[in-house]
Design a protein around this motif. Structure first.
Motif, PDB file in Angstrom:
ATOM      1  N   GLY A  10      -8.509  -3.591   2.136  1.00 15.12           N
ATOM      2  CA  GLY A  10      -7.060  -3.163   1.895  1.00 15.12           C
ATOM      3  C   GLY A  10      -6.531  -3.902   0.473  1.00 15.12           C
ATOM      4  N   HIS A  77      -8.743   0.920   1.230  1.00 16.32           N
ATOM      5  CA  HIS A  77      -7.442   1.663   1.506  1.00 16.32           C
ATOM      6  C   HIS A  77      -6.331   0.713   0.636  1.00 16.32           C
ATOM      7  CE1 HIS A  77      -4.215   3.730   3.347  1.00 16.32           C
ATOM      8  NE2 HIS A  77      -3.394   2.629   3.128  1.00 16.32           N
ATOM      9  N   THR A  79      -2.523   0.687  -1.366  1.00 13.30           N
ATOM     10  CA  THR A  79      -1.196   0.912  -1.137  1.00 13.30           C
ATOM     11  C   THR A  79      -0.416   0.159  -2.018  1.00 13.30           C
ATOM     12  OG1 THR A  79       0.638   0.984   0.779  1.00 13.30           O
ATOM     13  CG2 THR A  79      -1.029  -0.895   0.626  1.00 13.30           C
ATOM     14  N   THR A 103     -12.189   6.056  -0.640  1.00 15.79           N
ATOM     15  CA  THR A 103     -10.724   5.493  -0.775  1.00 15.79           C
ATOM     16  C   THR A 103      -9.606   6.190  -0.386  1.00 15.79           C
ATOM     17  OG1 THR A 103     -10.661   6.228  -3.092  1.00 15.79           O
ATOM     18  CG2 THR A 103     -11.534   4.372  -3.073  1.00 15.79           C
ATOM     19  N   LYS A 104      -8.582   5.667   0.147  1.00 18.57           N
ATOM     20  CA  LYS A 104      -7.481   6.518   0.435  1.00 18.57           C
ATOM     21  C   LYS A 104      -6.262   5.722   0.341  1.00 18.57           C
ATOM     22  CE  LYS A 104      -6.958   5.352   5.367  1.00 18.57           C
ATOM     23  NZ  LYS A 104      -6.623   5.719   6.733  1.00 18.57           N
ATOM     24  N   GLU A 105      -5.154   6.503   0.135  1.00 22.60           N
ATOM     25  CA  GLU A 105      -4.072   5.625  -0.653  1.00 22.60           C
ATOM     26  C   GLU A 105      -2.868   5.832   0.515  1.00 22.60           C
ATOM     27  OE1 GLU A 105      -2.389   6.954  -4.023  1.00 22.60           O
ATOM     28  OE2 GLU A 105      -3.446   8.947  -3.935  1.00 22.60           O
ATOM     29  N   GLN A 123      -4.922   0.661   9.612  1.00 24.72           N
ATOM     30  CA  GLN A 123      -5.571   1.791   8.756  1.00 24.72           C
ATOM     31  C   GLN A 123      -7.093   1.790   9.036  1.00 24.72           C
ATOM     32  OE1 GLN A 123      -3.810   3.805   6.825  1.00 24.72           O
ATOM     33  NE2 GLN A 123      -2.005   2.686   7.639  1.00 24.72           N
TER      34      GLN A 123
END
Length: 125
Positions: A10, A77, A79, A103-105, A123
């Motif tokens: 993260g 992840h 952020t 990837t995710k945001e 997450q």
């Protein structure tokens, strides 16, 4: 998600600083803060083109410093505030080592390290 045994990280970042969270034992164990990176910023420049190039170069250096903390990442992840996380995700996608990284945001305000560890753990669960 790839699963429990993937190398998960993260990252909370804005344009000035980043905190990287990952598993203590790479592919198992609890999430912990692995390190932090800072974008030192630039001094003054005599023209706009030079200033833009310097800013881009410093951002690339900042992103590479973050990536050095995420060896063999399979899931990330990202952020933070602003658009820096989107720029970082594009950087990952265009970097050979991370091109297959999932990837995710999300968007979030700055949080204490303990809260960030809790957030990243949630997450990936």
């Amino acid at each position: 998600m790839l699963g429990k045994n993937s190398k998960q990280f993260g990252v909370w970042l804005d344009s000035v600083q980043a905190t990287v969270v990952g598993r203590k034992d790479l592919d198992s164990g609890e999430f912990v803060v692995l390190g932090q990176a800072k974008n030192e910023g630039q001094g003054s420049n005599s023209n706009e083109n030079t200033a833009h190039n310097a800013k881009q170069g410093l951002q690339q250096k900042f992103f590479k410093e973050i990536c050095a903390l995420m060896q063999n990442a399979e899931e990330v992840h990202v952020t933070g505030t602003g658009i820096t996380q989107e720029q970082f995700m594009h950087f990952l996608a265009n970097t050979a080592q991370f091109k297959n990284t999932q990837t995710k945001e999300s968007t979030s305000q700055h949080m204490a390290d303990e809260k960030l560890v809790q957030y990243v753990t949630a997450q990936f669960n």
